[in-house]
Design a protein around this motif. Structure first.
Motif, PDB file in Angstrom:
ATOM      1  N   UNK A 111       0.600  -1.104   0.293  1.00 46.94           N
ATOM      2  CA  UNK A 111      -0.328   0.333   0.004  1.00 46.94           C
ATOM      3  C   UNK A 111       1.295   1.228   0.246  1.00 46.94           C
ATOM      4  N   UNK A 112       2.020   1.140   0.707  1.00 45.26           N
ATOM      5  CA  UNK A 112       2.697   2.452   0.108  1.00 45.26           C
ATOM      6  C   UNK A 112       4.298   2.151   0.235  1.00 45.26           C
ATOM      7  N   UNK A 113       5.183   2.697  -0.423  1.00 44.50           N
ATOM      8  CA  UNK A 113       6.367   2.935  -0.968  1.00 44.50           C
ATOM      9  C   UNK A 113       7.501   3.597   0.016  1.00 44.50           C
ATOM     10  N   UNK A 114       7.096   4.155   1.451  1.00 43.31           N
ATOM     11  CA  UNK A 114       7.684   5.327   2.054  1.00 43.31           C
ATOM     12  C   UNK A 114       7.185   4.114   2.954  1.00 43.31           C
ATOM     13  N   UNK A 115       7.561   3.582   3.180  1.00 39.65           N
ATOM     14  CA  UNK A 115       7.408   2.490   5.131  1.00 39.65           C
ATOM     15  C   UNK A 115       9.056   2.869   6.602  1.00 39.65           C
ATOM     16  N   UNK A 116       8.287   3.078   6.783  1.00 39.52           N
ATOM     17  CA  UNK A 116       9.491   2.647   8.147  1.00 39.52           C
ATOM     18  C   UNK A 116       9.407   2.011   9.312  1.00 39.52           C
ATOM     19  N   UNK A 117      10.072   0.968   9.539  1.00 41.12           N
ATOM     20  CA  UNK A 117       9.729   0.037  11.041  1.00 41.12           C
ATOM     21  C   UNK A 117      10.073   1.122  12.255  1.00 41.12           C
ATOM     22  N   UNK A 118       9.244   1.481  13.060  1.00 39.76           N
ATOM     23  CA  UNK A 118       9.976   1.951  13.665  1.00 39.76           C
ATOM     24  C   UNK A 118      10.403   0.538  15.385  1.00 39.76           C
ATOM     25  N   UNK A 119      10.067  -0.253  15.157  1.00 39.49           N
ATOM     26  CA  UNK A 119      10.734  -1.289  16.285  1.00 39.49           C
ATOM     27  C   UNK A 119       9.804  -2.074  15.661  1.00 39.49           C
ATOM     28  N   UNK A 120      10.067  -3.984  16.613  1.00 46.06           N
ATOM     29  CA  UNK A 120       9.848  -4.663  15.672  1.00 46.06           C
ATOM     30  C   UNK A 120       8.520  -5.576  16.415  1.00 46.06           C
ATOM     31  N   UNK A 121       7.600  -3.945  16.737  1.00 41.95           N
ATOM     32  CA  UNK A 121       6.218  -4.385  16.282  1.00 41.95           C
ATOM     33  C   UNK A 121       5.482  -3.018  16.105  1.00 41.95           C
ATOM     34  N   UNK A 122       6.111  -2.164  15.605  1.00 39.10           N
ATOM     35  CA  UNK A 122       5.668  -1.154  14.618  1.00 39.10           C
ATOM     36  C   UNK A 122       5.995  -0.130  13.388  1.00 39.10           C
ATOM     37  N   UNK A 123       4.949   0.236  13.314  1.00 40.18           N
ATOM     38  CA  UNK A 123       5.541   0.553  11.337  1.00 40.18           C
ATOM     39  C   UNK A 123       4.778   2.176  11.403  1.00 40.18           C
TER      40      UNK A 123
END
Length: 409
Positions: free
Chosen positions: A99-111
């Protein structure tokens, strides 16, 4: 300044009770029961995650196992299984990237990710929730927040748990802010709350309506002499404008240290060589994952009698390989007065430079060496850490169990 009137297109996704929920997904017999995942199953073990059922009983992350058992003696205590959690993380990441080409995983359980303009974030969020149930696990739930910046999307994700879907926008922000306490805001804990109240800011609405000059006084001077820049950032965040840049390799370059530590149980207190070997493997992997090389190493040791020793060393050349890190750490260990009965062993690297700036060597092809190590790292990323490892590394799972640090993946 008015609240950002743009259509919200920032989504923050948070896996509910991540480690515990994944364990319940893997084992249906654990579902709807008070389950905790703890660093150790002994009474002094720290709880890393509590299931939704456990949370309803008052069991919280950060508690000791003994305190959880006082609340509910039959609470189920499990050790972490990072391989499971990384598998789920990667599976959800693949879904989000559709759905997005601009994804940043913030931690193991957050995006956190940004949708193209014109795409309905509510519909996308519902689709992602359904895809997770279909492709990852029917027991896994996520709370999703939507807003015009990352910060308020994160706040929105915390409004309803578990399995929430909330949006903060120009039409409802006043109502939502009026129902929140200062400490409900991410980044505002007891200390910052007291600081705000000293300046007469007692509610989130008062925080939002405070002028920049007052917030600059509240948050004072920050590094590099930027007087009250924190106050400006808070003003922008609460008005829905983006000021929080994604954490990238430049942020890693600004870190003071990258390392790892281990507190061995009593039966492993004399296994220093094996522990150090595995800590060096993990540290090297993290270092290269940030595309960095280090110009210094540090070792700290504490024994069970309370003795503490540490030493750092600046190196003649930058290092990035596991074996070079281990060689330097072993040199420090040789001069340590503490040799046994360890309570804690910690290693770290410092003085970072970008890894792609390699210095030519006379007797060694450093680029060829880097290519080989990169290939090994790629295999370990795909198949699991230590799939390929140095012969000196003790792969007994009792020696430095695999862990996921907060904020890491």
């Amino acid at each position: 300044m008015e609240f950002n009137g743009n259509l919200p297109n920032i989504i923050y996704l948070d896996i509910n009770s991540c480690f515990a929920t994944i364990e319940q997904q893997a084992n249906p017999h654990l579902r709807d029961k008070p389950v905790v995942v703890a660093a150790y199953t002994t009474n002094s073990g720290c709880i890393l995650a509590a299931s939704v059922t456990a949370k309803k009983l008052g069991i919280k992350t950060g508690m000791r196992v003994m305190d959880a058992k006082k609340i509910y003696p039959k609470v189920i205590v499990l050790l972490p299984d990072p391989a499971k959690y990384r598998f789920v993380h990667k599976a959800i990441l693949r879904i989000v990237k559709r759905y997005s080409s601009d994804v940043s995983p913030k931690s193991i359980d957050e995006f956190v990710f940004k949708l193209p303009l014109g795409v309905d974030p509510i519909n996308v969020s519902k689709e992602i929730k359904e895809k997770i149930k279909q492709e990852v696990g029917e027991y896994i739930t996520v709370s999703i927040g939507i807003s015009t910046n990352k910060y308020l999307a994160k706040v929105a994700s915390n409004l309803v748990k578990p399995n929430g879907l909330s949006e903060i926008n120009t039409n409802n922000f006043l109502d939502i802010f009026s129902r929140l306490k200062l400490t409900n805001l991410t980044g505002i804990k007891k200390g910052n709350s007291v600081r705000l109240k000293i300046f007469g800011i007692n509610t989130v609405l008062q925080f939002y309506n405070s002028p920049i000059w007052k917030l600059k006084l509240v948050f004072g001077a920050l590094p590099a002499g930027r007087q009250g820049i924190g106050g400006f950032y808070w003003y922008q965040r609460l008005h829905g404008y983006e000021v929080d840049l994604p954490a990238g390799r430049q942020a890693a370059l600004n870190q003071k240290m990258i390392g790892n530590s281990y507190a061995p149980p009593p039966n492993m207190a004399n296994e220093a060589p094996s522990i150090i070997s595995k800590l060096c493997e993990k540290t090297g992997f993290r270092l290269r994952n940030h595309n960095l090389k280090a110009s210094g190493v540090h070792l700290s040791l504490q024994d069970r009698d309370g003795n503490f020793w540490h030493m750092g060393r600046k190196l003649k050349k930058d290092i990035f390989s596991n074996c070079d890190i281990q060689k330097e750490i072993n040199n420090l260990f040789k001069i340590s007065p503490i040799k046994e009965n360890f309570r804690n062993i910690s290693i770290s690297t410092f003085g970072f430079n970008k890894l792609n700036n390699l210095q030519l060597e006379i007797f060694e092809d450093s680029q060829k060496r880097k290519n080989l190590i990169t290939a090994i790292d790629d295999i370990n990323k795909k198949w699991g850490l230590y799939t390929i490892h140095s012969g000196s590394t003790n792969m007994d799972s009792k020696v430095v169990q695999d862990r996921i640090s907060f904020g890491q993946i």
